[in-house]
Design an enzyme around this catalytic site. Structure first.
Site, PDB file in Angstrom:
ATOM      1  N   ARG A 258       0.831  -1.205   0.000  1.00 28.77           N
ATOM      2  CA  ARG A 258       0.000   0.000   0.000  1.00 28.77           C
ATOM      3  C   ARG A 258       0.863   1.252   0.000  1.00 28.77           C
ATOM      4  NH1 ARG A 258      -4.730   1.893   4.292  1.00 28.77           N
ATOM      5  NH2 ARG A 258      -4.913   4.010   3.469  1.00 28.77           N
TER       6      ARG A 258
ATOM      7  N   ASN B 235     -10.660  -3.938  -1.415  1.00 35.83           N
ATOM      8  CA  ASN B 235     -10.513  -2.919  -2.452  1.00 35.83           C
ATOM      9  C   ASN B 235      -9.587  -3.377  -3.570  1.00 35.83           C
ATOM     10  OD1 ASN B 235     -12.138  -0.761  -1.497  1.00 35.83           O
ATOM     11  ND2 ASN B 235     -10.621  -0.314   0.081  1.00 35.83           N
TER      12      ASN B 235
ATOM     13  N   CYS C 181     -18.987  -1.471   0.731  1.00 31.34           N
ATOM     14  CA  CYS C 181     -18.088  -0.371   1.103  1.00 31.34           C
ATOM     15  C   CYS C 181     -18.729   0.378   2.262  1.00 31.34           C
ATOM     16  CB  CYS C 181     -17.882   0.564  -0.088  1.00 31.34           C
ATOM     17  SG  CYS C 181     -16.781   1.969   0.226  1.00 31.34           S
TER      18      CYS C 181
ATOM     19  N   HIS D 136     -16.143   4.165  -4.681  1.00 33.15           N
ATOM     20  CA  HIS D 136     -15.209   5.278  -4.488  1.00 33.15           C
ATOM     21  C   HIS D 136     -15.350   6.351  -5.566  1.00 33.15           C
ATOM     22  CE1 HIS D 136     -12.292   2.890  -1.671  1.00 33.15           C
ATOM     23  NE2 HIS D 136     -13.543   2.948  -1.238  1.00 33.15           N
TER      24      HIS D 136
ATOM     25  N   TYR E  50     -13.708  10.708  -1.997  1.00 39.54           N
ATOM     26  CA  TYR E  50     -12.825  10.238  -3.064  1.00 39.54           C
ATOM     27  C   TYR E  50     -12.893  11.125  -4.297  1.00 39.54           C
ATOM     28  CZ  TYR E  50     -11.805   5.954  -0.525  1.00 39.54           C
ATOM     29  OH  TYR E  50     -11.360   5.058   0.418  1.00 39.54           O
TER      30      TYR E  50
END
Length: 419
Positions: A90, A145, A165, A195, A242
């Site tokens: 990440r 995700n 989500c 998102h 987002y």
């Protein structure tokens, strides 16, 4: 009922276990199986899970195992919340795109594509085991995700799956607080992709309160979303946070270049949480967990699973096949909208037509997601390049080439076809 959590060693898991304990009237669970390849971490999380349930007087048994096949065998529902490559991957997703002047983010942009490439094959392997070993008719709930792409992969492969989500439930709870009412009375007109969503109405007992919210609370809402107040008042809708990555891309890139990545912060929090989980006197989720992310994940997950298991037929925001809901997208695309939940199917409810200001971006990102899934399933540098070129935050040949090289270099160990 037997529930399996794949990625059960996540520091998120005590949030889910807390929800199982608190919401026992909604969902009766006999066994919770936590599975994760990280054995030491898994035992810490499982220990806290047992203590949380014992504190709440919940009778469910917690089983921890690194054996994935054993974990999914005879399960009625399987929640997938894994992270391939952990926080190190990440942090990479949030870092190397910045070198090319692009957003560094784990689900949006080039970093999001990297995560999809790593994740889709692993999730499909898990799902194949569920199909072979789980109870007949078992559901897969995907919280991994990028949820839209992963859910599309599951559905295209014929799995009984739905994506989840926590953005929508988080906003519902936030708006209820502003309106000073219970969340159950608030319903969102939530449309878009995972998102990439907008709230076009916030209904209280069926009456839209969005104009009132914008009139009285625009500054508060803007701060909550890290967006300029003018964006809300000019659009007359409330974007998810987002959308900041699209509406203020260059501003966000400059901010990211001057501060540690979110992944680095989360890695620090996880280290602290795991040390806390090791304390055998701890029998509740610690306050620090709220900084980890995933707010209201437990409520969203328990509500969804309860409806899947008991055929309630209620409406919840989910990631589901388009099936004509947005006429400008293919039927097989996966969208994030309110859906009716039964034990047999999850079906999107009818929504009002989407303004071109939003449908254009939805179409653009949906096309990228289709190409991203193709790259995740089939591999190949050219497929990665095509997906990046199609992304609205990239869209330039030289830039897509640079990002492709950086992505493959950073993720070669996770992509068998790229080694």
């Amino acid at each position: 009922m037997r529930m399996t959590v794949v990625g059960g060693g996540s520091t998120y898991t005590p949030e889910l276990i807390d929800g199982i304990s608190r919401l026992r009237d909604s969902l009766s669970i006999d066994e919770v199986v936590l599975t994760d390849p990280a054995a030491e971490r898994l035992e810490l999380v499982a220990g806290l899970a047992r203590r949380i349930l014992a504190r709440g007087g919940h009778p469910a048994r917690v089983i921890a195992t690194t054996d994935l096949d054993a974990a999914v065998t005879d399960s009625d529902v399987v929640l997938i919340q894994l992270r391939v490559g952990g926080q190190a991957a990440r942090i990479g997703d949030e870092t190397w795109p910045l070198d090319c002047g692009c957003l560094g983010q784990e689900t949006t942009g080039a970093g999001g594509l990297a995560k999809a490439l790593r994740t889709v094959p692993v999730v499909l392997d898990v799902a194949d085991r569920v199909r072979r070993l789980a109870a007949p008719g078992a559901w897969i709930v995907d919280f991994t995700n990028p949820v839209g792409i992963v859910t599309r992969a599951l559905l295209d492969a014929g799995h009984r799956a739905v994506g989840l989500c926590n953005v929508a439930i988080g906003l519902q709870r936030y708006f209820a607080r502003l309106l000073e009412v219970s969340p159950e009375r608030v319903e969102l007109d939530h449309v878009g992709l995972n998102h990439l969503t907008w709230e076009r109405a916030v209904r209280l007992d069926g009456v839209d309160q969005l104009p009132l919210l914008l009139d009285r609370h625009a500054a508060d809402i803007a701060g909550h979303l890290h967006l300029p107040e003018s964006v809300l008042t000019r659009l007359g809708v409330i974007p998810s946070y987002y959308l900041r990555y699209f509406y203020q891309h260059d501003v966000v890139v400059e901010e990211q270049r001057g501060e540690p990545s979110r992944g680095q912060r989360v890695a620090d929090i996880e280290g602290q949480l795991l040390r806390m989980y090791a304390d055998e006197t701890l029998d509740e989720k610690p306050a620090l967990l709220s900084e980890r992310g995933g707010a209201f994940y437990s409520e969203a997950a328990i509500n969804l699973v309860a409806s899947l298991m008991s055929d309630r037929g209620d409406v919840q925001v989910v990631n589901v096949r388009n099936e004509g809901t947005f006429p400008f997208l293919p039927a097989e695309a996966v969208i994030e909208v309110p859906g009716r939940i039964t034990s047999g199917a999850v079906v999107p409810v009818k929504v009002e037509p989407v303004d071109p200001l939003y449908s254009g971006l939805i179409s653009h990102v949906s096309a990228y997601e289709e190409l991203a899934l193709n790259a995740a399933l089939r591999g190949g540098r050219d497929r990665v390049f095509r997906a990046l070129l199609a992304h609205p935050l990239v869209g330039q040949i030289d830039l897509a080439d640079q990002l492709t090289d950086r992505l493959l270099s950073a993720n070669r160990q996770h992509l068998a076809w790229a080694r």
